[in-house]
Scaffold this active site. Structure first.
Site, mmCIF file in Angstrom:
data_model
loop_
_atom_site.group_PDB
_atom_site.id
_atom_site.type_symbol
_atom_site.label_atom_id
_atom_site.label_comp_id
_atom_site.label_asym_id
_atom_site.label_seq_id
_atom_site.Cartn_x
_atom_site.Cartn_y
_atom_site.Cartn_z
ATOM 1 C CD GLU A 78 -3.166 -0.577 1.931
ATOM 2 O OE1 GLU A 78 -2.939 -0.414 3.130
ATOM 3 O OE2 GLU A 78 -4.259 -0.394 1.400
ATOM 4 N N GLY A 134 -10.792 -7.523 8.163
ATOM 5 C CA GLY A 134 -11.730 -8.619 7.986
ATOM 6 C C GLY A 134 -13.145 -8.120 8.260
ATOM 7 C CG ASP A 145 -9.975 -11.351 5.813
ATOM 8 O OD1 ASP A 145 -10.502 -11.602 6.897
ATOM 9 O OD2 ASP A 145 -9.042 -10.515 5.697
ATOM 10 C CG MET A 176 -4.419 -7.423 13.269
ATOM 11 S SD MET A 176 -3.279 -8.684 12.664
ATOM 12 C CE MET A 176 -2.271 -8.974 14.098
ATOM 13 C CD GLU A 177 -2.372 -2.944 11.769
ATOM 14 O OE1 GLU A 177 -3.459 -2.763 11.165
ATOM 15 O OE2 GLU A 177 -1.712 -3.981 11.656
HETATM 16 N N1 ADE Z 1 -6.746 -7.608 8.522
HETATM 17 C C1 ADE Z 1 -7.292 -8.120 7.397
HETATM 18 N N2 ADE Z 1 -8.003 -9.227 7.672
HETATM 19 C C2 ADE Z 1 -7.908 -9.405 9.008
HETATM 20 C C3 ADE Z 1 -8.392 -10.385 9.886
HETATM 21 N N3 ADE Z 1 -9.138 -11.397 9.444
HETATM 22 N N4 ADE Z 1 -8.081 -10.275 11.203
HETATM 23 C C4 ADE Z 1 -7.316 -9.245 11.642
HETATM 24 N N5 ADE Z 1 -6.820 -8.316 10.849
HETATM 25 C C5 ADE Z 1 -7.105 -8.387 9.537
#
Ligand code: ADE
Length: 256
Positions: free
Chosen positions: A14, A80, A218, A194-195
């Site tokens: 990115e 996600g 996802d 996650m951030e």
């Molecule tokens: N970033 C993208 N997909 C994720 C997921 N399934 N869990 C945590 N961070 C993500």
């Protein structure tokens, strides 16, 4: 010169998608991280690769604010989908962030960041509004931007923009059982990553505006890892480049 707008990305692909638009670029290293200063669409900006996870995001945000005096932070990346109807290829603009793995109970309520009295951290309203407008414009052109083959390849149909709660934690959620548990505990959460909530906490400490823009890669279930890197390179990076450009052109300079 006014202080820069900061754009931090979790993944290298990115950042790489944004770099060609940076003019008068110069790079500096702080805390082992590379920061790329320059101008994009006439605005002073600093680009950074945050890396993955809450500590990496908090370190990056702290450096962007303390070393570069960034006047606002935008975090881009993938997430996600958790909420019903939040599909792969959609975009989520966070309005609130929460650390889903923060639990100091019984000393503090579950999710509350100890000694702040808060579990949820709101993003800057004007910044998020502007990014959501740019994201909607980008979604309207998704087929043209990605091409029919990529759309079909990733099963993207009429991608759209969602706005609301994003949950962050130091876990890649990759089982249907875990995503179901998260969705049950946080019914209004649209997406998991996650951030974002770490960045939110640092920006709250510094009283500096921030926003979080995520492409859904996802559904945080058992197939969450499939095609992850290819999706970032071929879909999320394209969205990020187009949305950031549209946002900068459309008056991002008015961010205080
Ligand atoms: N970033 C993208 N997909 C994720 C997921 N399934 N869990 C945590 N961070 C993500």
């Amino acid at each position: 010169m006014k202080p820069p707008l900061a754009i931090a990305s979790a993944m290298q692909q990115e950042l790489r998608a944004l770099m060609p638009a940076l003019t008068d670029a110069r790079s500096v290293v702080r805390g082992g991280r590379h920061f790329h200063l320059g101008t994009m669409d006439g605005e002073p900006v600093v680009l950074a690769l945050s890396g993955i996870g809450k500590v990496a995001a908090a370190t990056t945000a702290t450096l962007l604010l303390s070393e570069f005096d960034a006047r606002a932070l935008v975090f881009t990346g993938v997430a996600g989908g958790l909420g019903a109807g939040v599909r792969v290829g959609d975009v989520v603009v966070a309005r609130e962030l929460l650390q889903h793995d923060m639990d100091a109970s019984p000393l503090f309520p579950r999710y509350e960041v100890p000694l702040t009295g808060r579990a949820r951290f709101a993003t800057d309203a004007a910044l998020s509004d502007a990014l959501a407008v740019s994201a909607r414009r980008c979604m309207a052109r998704a087929a043209e931007l990605l091409g029919a083959a990529h759309m079909a390849d990733f099963g993207l149909v009429d991608p759209c923009v969602h706005e609301g709660l994003v949950a962050s934690g130091d876990r890649f959620v990759a089982t249907a059982a875990e995503s179901r548990a998260l969705a049950a505990a946080l019914p209004d959460a649209l997406a998991v990553e996650m951030e974002g909530a770490a960045l939110a906490q640092v920006c709250a400490d510094f009283a500096r505006p921030f926003a979080v823009l995520r492409t859904i890669s996802d559904r945080a279930d058992d197939s969450a890892h499939a095609d992850f890197k290819r999706f970032i390179a071929e879909v999320a990076s394209v969205y990020t480049r187009v949305i950031v450009h549209d946002w900068l052109q459309g008056g991002a300079g008015e961010v205080p």
